[in-house]
Design a protein around this motif. Structure first.
Motif, mmCIF file in Angstrom:
data_model
loop_
_atom_site.group_PDB
_atom_site.id
_atom_site.type_symbol
_atom_site.label_atom_id
_atom_site.label_comp_id
_atom_site.label_asym_id
_atom_site.label_seq_id
_atom_site.Cartn_x
_atom_site.Cartn_y
_atom_site.Cartn_z
ATOM 1 N N SER A 45 -57.697 14.182 -54.945
ATOM 2 C CA SER A 45 -59.008 14.360 -54.222
ATOM 3 C C SER A 45 -59.623 15.635 -54.270
ATOM 4 O O SER A 45 -60.793 15.819 -54.412
ATOM 5 C CB SER A 45 -58.713 14.000 -52.461
ATOM 6 N N ASN A 69 -63.479 12.006 -48.438
ATOM 7 C CA ASN A 69 -62.323 12.826 -47.883
ATOM 8 C C ASN A 69 -62.894 14.351 -47.502
ATOM 9 O O ASN A 69 -63.880 14.618 -48.260
ATOM 10 C CB ASN A 69 -61.101 12.956 -48.787
ATOM 11 N N TYR A 99 -62.983 9.240 -53.230
ATOM 12 C CA TYR A 99 -62.293 10.549 -52.799
ATOM 13 C C TYR A 99 -63.566 11.483 -52.374
ATOM 14 O O TYR A 99 -63.288 12.468 -51.675
ATOM 15 C CB TYR A 99 -62.018 11.350 -54.065
ATOM 16 N N HIS A 114 -58.181 12.782 -44.668
ATOM 17 C CA HIS A 114 -58.371 11.780 -45.855
ATOM 18 C C HIS A 114 -58.096 10.525 -45.456
ATOM 19 O O HIS A 114 -57.334 9.937 -44.362
ATOM 20 C CB HIS A 114 -57.382 12.091 -46.935
#
Length: 492
Positions: free
Chosen positions: A188, A161, A158, A139
């Motif tokens: 996330s 990620n 997000y 991430h």
């Protein structure tokens, strides 16, 4: 230590509350586990009666539904951040945790490296884990976090990620320590699950701060002292106060992230099921305090211990003076002085009288025994022997280890092993004592007293070697030291 917490009541209430929260969501629940999962020694110190493995016991009841994802901050890998209670790095602790969970019968699905920006050591760690057959995800930092919600909750936030593949309905997100990115990992995953058409929920299980005791209660102040290096601040939850007119305690990072979480839930459900950060939590610890004064006193002692730990890190160029200043402020708020830790003046005053390093140890009955450095023994070894003598009712004039037995060990250390210090460390004293116990009833009796030292308080007038520090940790003693080196040398 006087018991102030009902652990059995806690296990029952907490497990029931978590089950209720799981039932509120459909396909999947991400449960953020704050603090330590099975060795929460901070909680056991400030809430005497709390078992360090309480969280684990609850989780084992859900083992068939749960999997664990461990988060670790890439910056912590890069700077070899140490978990101070165990003396190992965070990346080493990840391996320890995986093994511990597996040994307990819990399924560890993967590891996520958070805030990854190409750190070489994080790449090495990722490769190591993958060679061990462990899935690893990455991430990344997000510009504008946590305030730019539109950017965060997007494919450029997000969405960048890695999506963590999970197979169980309950996903436990845990970490070696604070600041590892557990909540961000959960958020996330909610974003990615929503894109895949999966209705996922989030809840938070964190023991501290305790939401339903006062903001400046020593238990909550002790949490601030424990996280002083992170600049965490306990605060009144403004969202909960506005929604319900009730004052509850939360901390700054949860309050800051709440608008993000609320916006994400609105995107998933069309509404947010939580009206406040406090609503997100499932912590029942505050309901299980049965002796508030006992917990207050235990917490005051913990704040003093944290203060000395911070001072020692500064003396070793491993800490920040800002951390020390923050804990000093907390001590003023709680009206705490170091003299309230009874072993501190006992050790410091003896050092002034004798001009040598000293140690003071408080026994379970409150009596304090001391030790000083001599030609044969260091202060730590001396106080340890004096303590087991007192606990065993052994006369002070009896030699548990004969000087003629110690001298050959000293000869081995200096003559063959190259040590410049002939005095025996605590581990060497214990080995010598165990050998004497084979033929000497007094030595055997003394050795049998060691379990009684667990939970006792100890202070030394100088900082100890890693050998002595580790021995005391293994014995379960709560150690503090003056931030002074025994010898005025450039290299220690």
């Amino acid at each position: 230590m006087k018991i102030g917490f009902d652990n059995q009541k806690y296990l029952k209430m907490q497990s029931e509350h978590i089950r209720e929260r799981i039932s509120q969501f459909g396909d999947k629940l991400y449960l953020e586990f704050g603090g330590k999962l099975f060795d929460d020694y901070h909680a056991s110190r400030v809430l005497p009666g709390f078992a360090p493995d309480s969280k684990l016991k609850m989780l084992l009841q859900l083992a068939d539904q749960a999997e664990i994802v461990i988060a670790i901050n890439a910056a912590d890998i890069e700077k070899n951040k140490i978990r101070h209670d165990l003396g190992i790095t965070y990346d080493a602790d990840v391996l320890r945790l995986i093994q511990e969970y597996r040994d307990k019968g819990l399924y560890v699905g993967s590891v996520v490296i958070t805030r990854y920006t190409g750190q070489p050591s994080a790449d090495v760690f990722k490769t190591k884990l993958e060679h061990l057959g462990i899935k690893v995800y990455r991430h990344y930092p997000i510009d504008g976090y946590p305030n730019n919600i539109a950017h965060i909750v997007s494919d450029e936030g997000y969405g960048k990620n890695d999506y963590i593949e999970t197979t169980k309905p309950l996903v436990i997100i845990t970490a070696p320590g604070p600041g590892s990115g557990k909540m961000a990992t959960c958020l996330s995953q909610l974003y990615h699950e929503n894109k895949r058409g999966i209705k996922a929920g989030y809840a938070k299980f964190e023991t501290f701060p305790i939401w339903n005791i006062p903001l400046k209660h020593p238990v909550n102040l002790a949490y601030e002292a424990a996280t002083a290096d992170l600049n965490d601040v306990n605060m009144i939850d403004p969202f909960h106060l506005e929604a319900y007119g009730v004052t509850t305690v939360n901390y700054n990072r949860d309050v800051e992230i709440y608008p993000v979480l609320a916006a994400m839930f609105e995107g998933i459900y069309g509404y947010c099921p939580y009206k406040s950060p406090t609503d997100m939590g499932v912590n029942m610890a505050g309901n299980c305090i049965i002796d508030d004064e006992a917990c207050q006193e235990a917490s005051r002692q913990e704040i003093i211990r944290r203060y000395y730990q911070a001072l020692n890190r500064v003396a070793k160029d491993k800490g920040s003076k800002d951390e020390v200043y923050k804990i000093e402020l907390l001590m003023k708020q709680a009206k705490i002085t170091t003299d309230m830790r009874s072993v501190v003046p006992a050790a410091v005053n003896l050092a002034k009288e004798t001009g040598t390093p000293t140690a003071a140890l408080e026994l379970p009955d409150g009596k304090i025994v001391t030790g000083k450095t001599t030609a044969l023994l260091g202060a730590s070894a001396a106080v340890l022997l004096n303590a087991v003598k007192e606990l065993g009712g052994i006369s002070d004039d009896i030699h548990l280890i004969s000087p003629t037995f110690i001298e050959p060990i000293q000869g081995l250390k200096t003559g063959y092993l190259g040590s410049k210090n002939p005095r025996l460390h605590t581990d060497e004293v214990l080995i010598a004592l165990s050998m004497c116990a084979a033929t000497d009833p007094n030595a055997k009796l003394a050795l049998e007293q060691l379990p009684k030292l667990r939970g006792c308080e100890l202070h030394t007038s100088v900082m100890l070697s890693s050998v002595d520090t580790n021995t005391f940790k293994k014995l379960g003693l709560h150690l503090t030291s003056e931030p002074i080196y025994e010898n005025n040398r450039l290299y220690h």
